[in-house]
Design a protein around this motif. Structure first.
Motif, PDB file in Angstrom:
ATOM      1  N   ASP A 128      44.866  24.286  -8.708  1.00  0.00           N
ATOM      2  CA  ASP A 128      45.491  23.117  -8.412  1.00  0.00           C
ATOM      3  C   ASP A 128      47.112  23.246  -8.852  1.00  0.00           C
ATOM      4  OD1 ASP A 128      45.239  20.445  -8.173  1.00  0.00           O
ATOM      5  OD2 ASP A 128      45.492  19.979 -10.219  1.00  0.00           O
ATOM      6  N   HIS A 129      47.641  24.162  -9.563  1.00  0.00           N
ATOM      7  CA  HIS A 129      48.795  24.367  -9.772  1.00  0.00           C
ATOM      8  C   HIS A 129      49.251  25.904  -9.467  1.00  0.00           C
ATOM      9  CE1 HIS A 129      48.557  20.336 -11.988  1.00  0.00           C
ATOM     10  NE2 HIS A 129      49.615  20.118 -11.467  1.00  0.00           N
ATOM     11  N   ILE A 130      50.414  25.869  -8.941  1.00  0.00           N
ATOM     12  CA  ILE A 130      50.980  27.190  -8.935  1.00  0.00           C
ATOM     13  C   ILE A 130      51.577  27.772 -10.104  1.00  0.00           C
ATOM     14  CG2 ILE A 130      52.793  28.697  -7.794  1.00  0.00           C
ATOM     15  CD1 ILE A 130      52.676  26.646  -5.235  1.00  0.00           C
ATOM     16  N   THR A 131      50.960  28.947 -10.674  1.00  0.00           N
ATOM     17  CA  THR A 131      51.414  29.211 -12.009  1.00  0.00           C
ATOM     18  C   THR A 131      51.907  30.814 -12.024  1.00  0.00           C
ATOM     19  OG1 THR A 131      49.244  30.159 -12.501  1.00  0.00           O
ATOM     20  CG2 THR A 131      49.456  27.735 -13.104  1.00  0.00           C
ATOM     21  N   GLY A 132      52.463  31.020 -13.183  1.00  0.00           N
ATOM     22  CA  GLY A 132      52.903  32.422 -13.229  1.00  0.00           C
ATOM     23  C   GLY A 132      51.644  33.331 -13.944  1.00  0.00           C
ATOM     24  N   TRP A 133      51.925  34.620 -14.035  1.00  0.00           N
ATOM     25  CA  TRP A 133      50.939  35.660 -14.493  1.00  0.00           C
ATOM     26  C   TRP A 133      50.619  35.263 -15.763  1.00  0.00           C
ATOM     27  CZ3 TRP A 133      48.092  39.265 -12.794  1.00  0.00           C
ATOM     28  CH2 TRP A 133      47.688  40.436 -13.600  1.00  0.00           C
ATOM     29  N   LYS A 134      51.298  34.653 -16.731  1.00  0.00           N
ATOM     30  CA  LYS A 134      51.008  34.459 -18.193  1.00  0.00           C
ATOM     31  C   LYS A 134      50.283  33.267 -18.342  1.00  0.00           C
ATOM     32  CE  LYS A 134      54.718  30.795 -18.985  1.00  0.00           C
ATOM     33  NZ  LYS A 134      54.740  29.942 -19.995  1.00  0.00           N
ATOM     34  N   ASP A 135      49.806  32.316 -16.992  1.00  0.00           N
ATOM     35  CA  ASP A 135      49.041  31.437 -17.066  1.00  0.00           C
ATOM     36  C   ASP A 135      47.637  31.775 -16.494  1.00  0.00           C
ATOM     37  OD1 ASP A 135      50.652  29.668 -18.703  1.00  0.00           O
ATOM     38  OD2 ASP A 135      51.955  29.524 -16.632  1.00  0.00           O
ATOM     39  N   LEU A 136      47.555  32.819 -15.927  1.00  0.00           N
ATOM     40  CA  LEU A 136      46.286  33.190 -15.133  1.00  0.00           C
ATOM     41  C   LEU A 136      45.184  33.520 -16.312  1.00  0.00           C
ATOM     42  CD1 LEU A 136      47.323  35.697 -12.100  1.00  0.00           C
ATOM     43  CD2 LEU A 136      46.585  33.148 -12.135  1.00  0.00           C
ATOM     44  N   PRO A 137      43.793  33.261 -16.002  1.00  0.00           N
ATOM     45  CA  PRO A 137      42.741  33.561 -16.761  1.00  0.00           C
ATOM     46  C   PRO A 137      42.685  34.925 -16.976  1.00  0.00           C
ATOM     47  CG  PRO A 137      42.051  32.152 -15.038  1.00  0.00           C
ATOM     48  CD  PRO A 137      43.566  32.368 -14.841  1.00  0.00           C
ATOM     49  N   ALA A 138      42.276  35.665 -17.808  1.00  0.00           N
ATOM     50  CA  ALA A 138      42.012  37.282 -17.692  1.00  0.00           C
ATOM     51  C   ALA A 138      40.985  37.424 -16.402  1.00  0.00           C
ATOM     52  CB  ALA A 138      41.361  37.366 -19.019  1.00  0.00           C
ATOM     53  N   GLU A 139      40.136  36.931 -16.062  1.00  0.00           N
ATOM     54  CA  GLU A 139      39.054  36.949 -14.996  1.00  0.00           C
ATOM     55  C   GLU A 139      39.979  37.292 -13.648  1.00  0.00           C
ATOM     56  OE1 GLU A 139      36.343  33.847 -12.262  1.00  0.00           O
ATOM     57  OE2 GLU A 139      35.951  34.142 -14.294  1.00  0.00           O
ATOM     58  N   ARG A 140      40.989  36.244 -13.615  1.00  0.00           N
ATOM     59  CA  ARG A 140      41.759  36.370 -12.355  1.00  0.00           C
ATOM     60  C   ARG A 140      42.991  37.551 -12.413  1.00  0.00           C
ATOM     61  NH1 ARG A 140      43.204  32.290  -8.375  1.00  0.00           N
ATOM     62  NH2 ARG A 140      40.979  31.399  -9.406  1.00  0.00           N
TER      63      ARG A 140
END
Length: 178
Positions: A128-140
């Protein structure tokens, strides 16, 4: 006579239905194959919407069509740093001719704070939003293994080490009951 693509490159610039310009394959690519070779156009003094992070504290603008590749939350390409320090895009899965070439902006930038509007990738895996690496869940992050800029995982490892060395405060100092 510039048609927006390099001769025999395997990709070209086209209009998309909803995202403006995008880069599309003109031939097929196999998993692990380099789809686009990055070249640094110039150094930047800070992160912004078109910046590519190429090390922990270094941001650049890429030249050529690589700068026109759109974001997807389920991209068909990932990042690999090349000898010049720029990002090459590498196929994460097979890409067919006429398919849009995409990557996740989180694969190159630790922090992305320049896209307030909702993501328009259209993927079933859209965040839903373009995020950076720091905001990705561990699974992604695990799903992207081998297809992200190495300084991103280095930053994660350093943060994890800092957490081990300096664990969060407990008890009254943290506002939790003793």
């Amino acid at each position: 006579m510039n048609s927006g693509h390099e001769v025999n490159s395997g990709y070209e610039l086209q209009r998309t239905d909803s995202k403006g310009d995008g880069v599309f394959a003109t031939r097929s690519f196999q998993v692990g194959e380099t789809v686009m070779v990055g070249v640094i156009d110039r150094e930047l003094d800070h992160n912004h919407a078109h910046a590519s992070q190429v090390s922990q504290n270094r941001f650049v603008l890429h030249g050529g069509l690589i700068a026109k590749v759109n974001h997807s939350c389920d991209p068909n390409c990932g990042i690999r740093l090349n000898a010049g320090g720029a990002h090459d895009y590498v196929a994460r899965r097979p890409i067919t001719a006429d398919q849009e070439i995409t990557f996740d902006y989180a694969m190159r930038n630790y922090s992305v704070e320049h896209f307030a509007a909702h993501c328009q990738c259209g993927s079933p895996r859209c965040r839903d939003h373009i995020t950076g690496w720091k905001d990705l869940p561990a699974e992604r992050k695990a799903d992207y293994h081998g297809f992200v800029a190495p300084y991103l995982t280095d930053i994660d490892h350093r943060h994890a080490t800092e957490q081990d060395v300096f664990p969060p405060a407990s008890g009254a100092a943290s506002g939790l009951p003793c």
